[in-house]
Design an enzyme around this catalytic site. Structure first.
Site, PDB file in Angstrom:
ATOM      1  N   SER A  75       0.822  -1.211   0.000  1.00 55.23           N
ATOM      2  CA  SER A  75       0.000   0.000   0.000  1.00 55.23           C
ATOM      3  C   SER A  75       0.856   1.261   0.000  1.00 55.23           C
ATOM      4  O   SER A  75       2.013   1.253   0.432  1.00 55.23           O
ATOM      5  CB  SER A  75      -0.920   0.011   1.222  1.00 55.23           C
ATOM      6  OG  SER A  75      -1.717  -1.139   1.237  1.00 55.23           O
TER       7      SER A  75
HETATM    8  C1  LIG Z   1      -3.058  -4.275  -0.318  1.00 52.71           C
HETATM    9  S1  LIG Z   1      -2.490  -5.866   0.058  1.00 52.71           S
HETATM   10  C2  LIG Z   1      -1.815  -5.721   1.679  1.00 52.71           C
HETATM   11  C3  LIG Z   1      -0.759  -4.691   1.830  1.00 52.71           C
HETATM   12  C4  LIG Z   1       0.044  -4.778   3.074  1.00 52.71           C
HETATM   13  N1  LIG Z   1      -0.742  -4.691   4.282  1.00 52.71           N
HETATM   14  C5  LIG Z   1       1.199  -3.797   3.106  1.00 52.71           C
HETATM   15  O1  LIG Z   1       2.043  -3.926   3.957  1.00 52.71           O
HETATM   16  O2  LIG Z   1       1.284  -2.906   2.285  1.00 52.71           O
HETATM   17  C6  LIG Z   1      -4.005  -6.740   0.406  1.00 52.71           C
HETATM   18  C7  LIG Z   1      -3.811  -8.185   0.778  1.00 52.71           C
HETATM   19  O3  LIG Z   1      -5.025  -8.686   1.311  1.00 52.71           O
HETATM   20  C8  LIG Z   1      -5.026 -10.079   1.082  1.00 52.71           C
HETATM   21  N2  LIG Z   1      -6.381 -10.608   1.274  1.00 52.71           N
HETATM   22  C9  LIG Z   1      -7.461 -10.460   0.464  1.00 52.71           C
HETATM   23  N3  LIG Z   1      -8.508 -11.134   0.972  1.00 52.71           N
HETATM   24  C10 LIG Z   1      -8.082 -11.727   2.133  1.00 52.71           C
HETATM   25  C11 LIG Z   1      -8.698 -12.552   3.093  1.00 52.71           C
HETATM   26  N4  LIG Z   1      -9.978 -12.957   2.988  1.00 52.71           N
HETATM   27  N5  LIG Z   1      -7.959 -12.957   4.151  1.00 52.71           N
HETATM   28  C12 LIG Z   1      -6.660 -12.578   4.280  1.00 52.71           C
HETATM   29  N6  LIG Z   1      -6.027 -11.820   3.386  1.00 52.71           N
HETATM   30  C13 LIG Z   1      -6.724 -11.368   2.319  1.00 52.71           C
HETATM   31  C14 LIG Z   1      -4.498 -10.197  -0.352  1.00 52.71           C
HETATM   32  O4  LIG Z   1      -3.981 -11.490  -0.606  1.00 52.71           O
HETATM   33  C15 LIG Z   1      -3.437  -9.094  -0.384  1.00 52.71           C
HETATM   34  O5  LIG Z   1      -2.156  -9.604  -0.207  1.00 52.71           O
END
Ligand SMILES: C[S@@+](CC[C@H](N)C(=O)[O-])C[C@H]1O[C@@H](n2cnc3c(N)ncnc32)[C@H](O)[C@@H]1O
Length: 402
Positions: A75
């Site tokens: 992000s």
């Molecule tokens: C924007 S990224 C995370 C960015 C991160 N927090 C950072 O340090 O920048 C969003 C993440 O959410 C995860 N995600 C989506 N649905 C999910 C779920 N139901 N449970 C856990 N993770 C999920 C995706 O695999 C993705 O890696």
């Protein structure tokens, strides 16, 4: 290989990033500034240049789905800083991050310190492996990265003082509220009427959630059991209505006929400003509002006007529709006045209703954060009042404009 020059560049870029985030107002506190100054973001964005890694608006893509849509990204610093400030993470807290990448978990580890604990959960094994590796390489060995669908939370590590969700969620699963301490806080990018806002929610004594702040944001979608497909209704080539609300009836043939009738325009005499705040007001003050999206080609043909290009609140009637417009006006504080374009046999009536909303927003709510948002988990029912009530799978979102 990292050279001495690179080391100097990295230090300078990190200092610059913190300064920019402070200038933007995204960083407001010393602990958050110190966390951003401490964590080497470039270690979590391999393959990107240092400039990209430390750019405050950059969200490098980590994984795409077969359809080309982004499934995971690191992000952007400005959004991470804003959400961390909203979370008010304190030393000693237990925090759950939903959606991993490593960098945000490292920032959280800095904020909770040695007496706190961070659990980061992701549904994707590639992301879990990547985040774990980078966190270890950067020295954040105490962060636990867990592979799971966060719809069920992480019961083995609960309770949490803070849950920070970093994927766009349509609802708030019961597990998140159950796994929160009595005075805990969730910061979650929640989909509301086709747009997403991060909302910082405090848990109250009834187990409901009450907002403390919110802002517009964009996130990759939440996958797994809690995923949600929004309703897109195609009116004509390149013209789509986006709806979260299953109940809103659309007569596609009537809307298409209206689209091809000449438009009327009506002006409000009220300021056009803060489109994101105005948009939330419009979407939550008439049950017949949706979002209207049009392709460039449709704009070029003159069927619809430019506001529809990026998605604009549209009021839908049985045979007509009306959407927001703006024009330069030096008498307005922002230099712009809001108005309406309307199509169809009932264009005049819809335009009148819409203009009243524009005037009400400008006179009473022309500021940031004017709405109060509550989440009532089932079986709690919203009190009978005039606020917007948005039904979700596990509860109800109530948006009030006090
Ligand atoms: C924007 S990224 C995370 C960015 C991160 N927090 C950072 O340090 O920048 C969003 C993440 O959410 C995860 N995600 C989506 N649905 C999910 C779920 N139901 N449970 C856990 N993770 C999920 C995706 O695999 C993705 O890696």
């Amino acid at each position: 290989m990292v050279t001495d020059n690179d080391v100097q560049d990295i230090a300078a870029l990190r200092t610059m990033m913190v300064r920019e985030l402070r200038d933007q107002g995204a960083i407001q506190s010393e602990p958050v500034a110190a966390a951003f100054a401490a964590v080497p973001r470039h270690l979590f964005t391999p393959g990107e240049s240092l400039q990209v890694a430390y750019g405050v608006d950059n969200a490098p893509i980590v994984k795409r789905g077969d359809d080309g849509l982004t499934l995971s990204s690191v992000s952007a610093p400005h959004l991470q800083a804003t959400m961390l400030e909203a979370a008010e993470v304190k030393p000693g807290m237990r925090v759950c991050e939903v959606g991993s990448g490593g960098y945000n978990a490292a920032l959280l580890a800095e904020l909770v310190g040695g007496s706190g604990h961070v659990t980061s959960v992701d549904i994707d094994p590639d992301i879990v492996e990547r985040a774990s590796t980078f966190l270890n390489e950067a020295g954040y060995h105490r962060v636990d990265v867990v592979l799971a669908d966060a719809e069920e939370g992480v019961p083995e590590a609960a309770p949490f003082d803070r849950i920070i969700v970093t994927a766009g969620s349509w609802d708030i699963p019961p597990a998140w509220i159950d796994q929160l301490t009595d005075d805990g806080r969730i910061v979650v990018p929640l989909r509301l009427k086709g747009t997403t806002r991060w909302i910082a929610f405090d848990r109250d004594s009834r187990g409901s959630l009450v907002s403390r702040g919110y802002g517009l944001c964009v996130f990759v979608p939440f996958q797994g059991a809690g995923s949600h497909t929004e309703r897109n209704v195609t009116i004509d080539d390149g013209v789509v209505l986006r709806l979260d609300d299953e109940d809103l009836k659309i007569d596609v043939a009537a809307a298409r006929r209206a689209l091809h009738l000449p438009k009327i325009e009506r002006w409000s005499g009220a300021v056009f400003d803060m489109p994101d705040e105005q948009m939330l007001f419009l979407l939550t003050n008439d049950p017949n509002m949706a979002l209207l999206h049009a392709d460039q080609q449709v704009i070029d043909q003159g069927l619809l006007s430019r506001p529809a290009l990026r998605g604009v609140p549209v009021l839908i009637g049985s045979d007509s529709f009306a959407y927001r417009a703006a024009r330069p006006n030096d008498d307005m504080s922002s230099g712009y006045e809001s108005g309406v374009y309307a199509h169809g046999p009932s264009a005049e009536e819809l335009a009148g209703r819409y203009v009243e909303l524009l005037r009400r927003w400008a006179s009473k709510y022309h500021r940031r954060g004017a709405a109060s948002i509550e989440y009532l988990p089932k079986p709690a029912e919203p009190a009978a009042h005039s606020s917007a009530v948005i039904a979700k799978r596990h509860g109800t979102v109530v948006v009030t404009w006090p």
